[in-house]
Write an enzyme that holds these catalytic residues in place. Sequence first.
Site, PDB file in Angstrom:
ATOM      1  CG  ASN A 276      -9.512   2.467  -1.552  1.00  0.00           C
ATOM      2  OD1 ASN A 276     -10.132   1.403  -1.523  1.00  0.00           O
ATOM      3  ND2 ASN A 276      -8.192   2.526  -1.489  1.00  0.00           N
TER       4      ASN A 276
ATOM      5  CG  HIS B  75     -13.106  -7.231  -2.491  1.00  0.00           C
ATOM      6  ND1 HIS B  75     -12.798  -6.824  -3.769  1.00  0.00           N
ATOM      7  CD2 HIS B  75     -12.082  -6.769  -1.697  1.00  0.00           C
ATOM      8  CE1 HIS B  75     -11.637  -6.169  -3.750  1.00  0.00           C
ATOM      9  NE2 HIS B  75     -11.194  -6.118  -2.503  1.00  0.00           N
TER      10      HIS B  75
ATOM     11  CG  HIS C 281      -9.151  -0.692  -5.576  1.00  0.00           C
ATOM     12  ND1 HIS C 281      -9.769  -0.997  -4.395  1.00  0.00           N
ATOM     13  CD2 HIS C 281     -10.106  -0.756  -6.531  1.00  0.00           C
ATOM     14  CE1 HIS C 281     -11.042  -1.240  -4.617  1.00  0.00           C
ATOM     15  NE2 HIS C 281     -11.275  -1.097  -5.913  1.00  0.00           N
ATOM     16  CG  LEU C 282      -3.858   2.915  -1.988  1.00  0.00           C
ATOM     17  CD1 LEU C 282      -3.926   2.649  -0.499  1.00  0.00           C
ATOM     18  CD2 LEU C 282      -2.952   4.083  -2.295  1.00  0.00           C
ATOM     19  CB  SER C 283      -2.989  -3.145  -4.018  1.00  0.00           C
ATOM     20  OG  SER C 283      -4.335  -3.500  -3.715  1.00  0.00           O
TER      21      SER C 283
ATOM     22  NE  ARG D  14      -6.740  -8.785  -1.108  1.00  0.00           N
ATOM     23  CZ  ARG D  14      -7.053  -8.367   0.130  1.00  0.00           C
ATOM     24  NH1 ARG D  14      -7.890  -7.364   0.294  1.00  0.00           N
ATOM     25  NH2 ARG D  14      -6.512  -8.940   1.187  1.00  0.00           N
TER      26      ARG D  14
ATOM     27  CE1 TYR E 251      -3.716  -2.372   0.126  1.00  0.00           C
ATOM     28  CE2 TYR E 251      -2.813  -3.188   2.194  1.00  0.00           C
ATOM     29  CZ  TYR E 251      -3.705  -3.302   1.155  1.00  0.00           C
ATOM     30  OH  TYR E 251      -4.586  -4.349   1.115  1.00  0.00           O
TER      31      TYR E 251
ATOM     32  CG  ASP F 168     -28.224  -1.484  -3.030  1.00  0.00           C
ATOM     33  OD1 ASP F 168     -27.919  -1.777  -4.205  1.00  0.00           O
ATOM     34  OD2 ASP F 168     -28.761  -2.292  -2.241  1.00  0.00           O
TER      35      ASP F 168
HETATM   36  O1  CA2 Z   1      -5.751  -1.590  -2.816  1.00  0.00           O
HETATM   37  C1  CA2 Z   1      -6.640  -1.002  -2.204  1.00  0.00           C
HETATM   38  O2  CA2 Z   1      -6.710   0.223  -2.135  1.00  0.00           O
HETATM   39  C2  CA2 Z   1      -7.684  -1.827  -1.420  1.00  0.00           C
HETATM   40  O3  CA2 Z   1      -8.951  -1.178  -1.572  1.00  0.00           O
HETATM   41  C3  CA2 Z   1      -7.238  -1.812   0.024  1.00  0.00           C
HETATM   42  C4  CA2 Z   1      -8.087  -2.695   0.926  1.00  0.00           C
HETATM   43  C5  CA2 Z   1      -8.238  -4.095   0.345  1.00  0.00           C
HETATM   44  O4  CA2 Z   1      -9.131  -4.865   1.141  1.00  0.00           O
HETATM   45  C6  CA2 Z   1      -8.739  -4.058  -1.091  1.00  0.00           C
HETATM   46  O5  CA2 Z   1      -8.802  -5.382  -1.576  1.00  0.00           O
HETATM   47  C7  CA2 Z   1      -7.822  -3.231  -1.962  1.00  0.00           C
HETATM   48  C8  CA2 Z   1      -7.446  -2.836   2.317  1.00  0.00           C
HETATM   49  C9  CA2 Z   1      -7.031  -1.566   2.974  1.00  0.00           C
HETATM   50  C10 CA2 Z   1      -6.213  -1.928   4.188  1.00  0.00           C
HETATM   51  O6  CA2 Z   1      -5.157  -1.010   4.291  1.00  0.00           O
HETATM   52  C11 CA2 Z   1      -4.154  -1.287   5.146  1.00  0.00           C
HETATM   53  C12 CA2 Z   1      -3.095  -0.424   5.137  1.00  0.00           C
HETATM   54  C13 CA2 Z   1      -2.021  -0.636   5.964  1.00  0.00           C
HETATM   55  C14 CA2 Z   1      -2.013  -1.728   6.821  1.00  0.00           C
HETATM   56  C15 CA2 Z   1      -3.066  -2.595   6.826  1.00  0.00           C
HETATM   57  C16 CA2 Z   1      -4.147  -2.371   5.987  1.00  0.00           C
END
Ligand code: CA2
Length: 154
Positions: A82, A88, A108-110, A119, A30, A95
């Site tokens: 985001n 998911h 999404h960051l990733s 995902r 992230y 809605d």
């Molecule tokens: O890639 C993304 O932005 C996500 O939306 C991030 C979500 C993940 O569940 C999605 O599949 C993709 C998770 C965010 C959690 O962020 C953290 C950051 C640092 C440490 C732990 C979690």
Amino acid sequence: MSADKHQIGSVLVLQGPNLNLLGTREPEIYGKETLDDIHQQLLSQANAAQVHLVTYQSNHEGEMIDRIQAAKSEGVQFIILNPGGYSHTSVAIRDALVGVNIPFIEVHLSNIHQREAFRHHSYFSDVAIGVICGLGSIGYQLALEAVIAKLKNK
Ligand code: CA2
């Protein structure tokens, strides 16, 4: 707070669960920036374009829905979203977005398509005006650039 007469539009940046932990863990997925770093950059980008921008993060589905409904009464024209893990799972947030009919960009960051199979599907992508993933915090900047261009062309 709503936009003043010098501003060209109003945007909500809505962040879902656990994004408050950015910069503390999993930097390889992230990035190193905190959520506040990302929001400060977006606020400065919006300010330069005379766009009113509000940021909001919640770990709770109902609070995110309440914020989306409030955005309608505030006259927000675009949402940059985001949904975090709710991407998911959440029919209810989907809605709400469809219900208020505010155009939104999903960020999404990733790259969710390079990760676990669960995902790969998002409940938001087919109703978003655009989707950006895998570019880290730059994804938010690109989403805001697109929103600014749309506000200028309206
Ligand atoms: O890639 C993304 O932005 C996500 O939306 C991030 C979500 C993940 O569940 C999605 O599949 C993709 C998770 C965010 C959690 O962020 C953290 C950051 C640092 C440490 C732990 C979690």
